[in-house]
Design an enzyme around this catalytic site. Sequence first.
Site, mmCIF file in Angstrom:
data_model
loop_
_atom_site.group_PDB
_atom_site.id
_atom_site.type_symbol
_atom_site.label_atom_id
_atom_site.label_comp_id
_atom_site.label_asym_id
_atom_site.label_seq_id
_atom_site.Cartn_x
_atom_site.Cartn_y
_atom_site.Cartn_z
ATOM 1 N N ALA A 54 -41.520 21.047 115.081
ATOM 2 C CA ALA A 54 -41.176 20.126 116.184
ATOM 3 C C ALA A 54 -39.730 19.666 115.961
ATOM 4 O O ALA A 54 -39.436 18.469 115.925
ATOM 5 C CB ALA A 54 -42.155 18.969 116.269
ATOM 6 N N GLY B 118 -32.003 15.936 114.357
ATOM 7 C CA GLY B 118 -31.960 15.477 112.958
ATOM 8 C C GLY B 118 -32.188 16.646 111.998
ATOM 9 O O GLY B 118 -31.450 16.818 111.013
ATOM 10 N N HIS B 119 -33.207 17.474 112.300
ATOM 11 C CA HIS B 119 -33.463 18.654 111.453
ATOM 12 C C HIS B 119 -32.277 19.619 111.519
ATOM 13 O O HIS B 119 -31.867 20.194 110.506
ATOM 14 C CB HIS B 119 -34.703 19.420 111.943
ATOM 15 N N LYS C 45 -34.100 9.220 106.669
ATOM 16 C CA LYS C 45 -35.100 8.598 107.552
ATOM 17 C C LYS C 45 -36.411 8.388 106.785
ATOM 18 O O LYS C 45 -37.061 7.363 106.925
ATOM 19 C CB LYS C 45 -35.297 9.510 108.762
ATOM 20 N N ASP C 46 -36.812 9.392 105.984
ATOM 21 C CA ASP C 46 -38.007 9.263 105.145
ATOM 22 C C ASP C 46 -37.549 8.852 103.747
ATOM 23 O O ASP C 46 -37.612 9.637 102.798
ATOM 24 C CB ASP C 46 -38.777 10.587 105.111
HETATM 25 O O1 PAF Z 1 -40.395 15.411 105.860
HETATM 26 C C1 PAF Z 1 -41.190 16.324 106.188
HETATM 27 O O2 PAF Z 1 -41.091 16.912 107.249
HETATM 28 C C2 PAF Z 1 -42.320 16.705 105.241
HETATM 29 O O3 PAF Z 1 -42.826 15.588 104.599
HETATM 30 C C3 PAF Z 1 -41.923 17.800 104.236
HETATM 31 C C4 PAF Z 1 -40.840 17.354 103.283
HETATM 32 C C5 PAF Z 1 -41.483 19.047 104.991
HETATM 33 C C6 PAF Z 1 -43.140 18.174 103.382
HETATM 34 O O4 PAF Z 1 -44.208 18.607 104.170
#
Ligand code: PAF
Length: 265
Positions: free
Chosen positions: A16, A20-21, A133-134
């Site tokens: 998805a 950001g990705h 963000k995480d």
């Molecule tokens: O941040 C994410 O999308 C997930 O936690 C990761 C690092 C891909 C692990 O499943």
Amino acid sequence: MRGTGCTVGFVPTMGALHQGHLELVRRALDACDKVVCSIFVNPLQFNSQQDLAKYPRQPGRDRELLQEVGCHVLFSPTDDALFKDFKPAVFNLGGLDQHWEGPSRPGHFQGVANVVERLFHYVRPDRAYFGEKDRQQLTMIRYVATDLHWPEEVIPCPTLRQPDGLALSSRNQRLSEPQRKSATVLYRSLQAASQMAFKNSVQDTRGAALLELAAEPDIVVDHFGIAHPDTLAPLNDWGQLDHAIALVAATVGPVRLIDNITLVR
Ligand code: PAF
């Protein structure tokens, strides 16, 4: 590719994909010879089967986006392939799962650590890119990588935001327009804390943020905390720190959202 003199950058994702990705992929492309992006919705890190089932999936679109940005390899394993002969390990997380997301999502960080270990095992990157963000996930992965002397370098990357401050997240797709508007209060609460931080007590700083959150009736706050930048332990006073982290989590409509910022002295 490791050992060939060719540097491999790795962007692990659950798909998805959003800007950001793609920004993580661009940063990896700037610094590495080859870039691998993984898409794997990791069942080990979900607390409810319903949340796992509803996690947005758009494999065709993700493939196109990765091609457009110039990513070299898409690694998209099946559950069986990634977890072949797999016995989940219990990682030392240095207590980083004790606060914030940890209590609300039992086993989540162990699930993330396990899948990152598997992904690193197959991809063998030199550098792996994770979004701020995480924050708790990033801090935990850095801790595990250092503790276990993993050779991968963990590279933190800043959060990307919409013009109104909403942090980009795959989960935003599940918000209606009014819910999306309500969700912007997360960033406003972080901003409120940022304006107060280090000039006022930790308690008053947190109080100002909670007041901001309380003004938005259509969300349910899980936590707002101010934490030590390295251990993410809750702070009672600023001490000698020159920066700290403010973290927030709230449910908006069907979605639990998280955000954080660095508070600077
Ligand atoms: O941040 C994410 O999308 C997930 O936690 C990761 C690092 C891909 C692990 O499943």
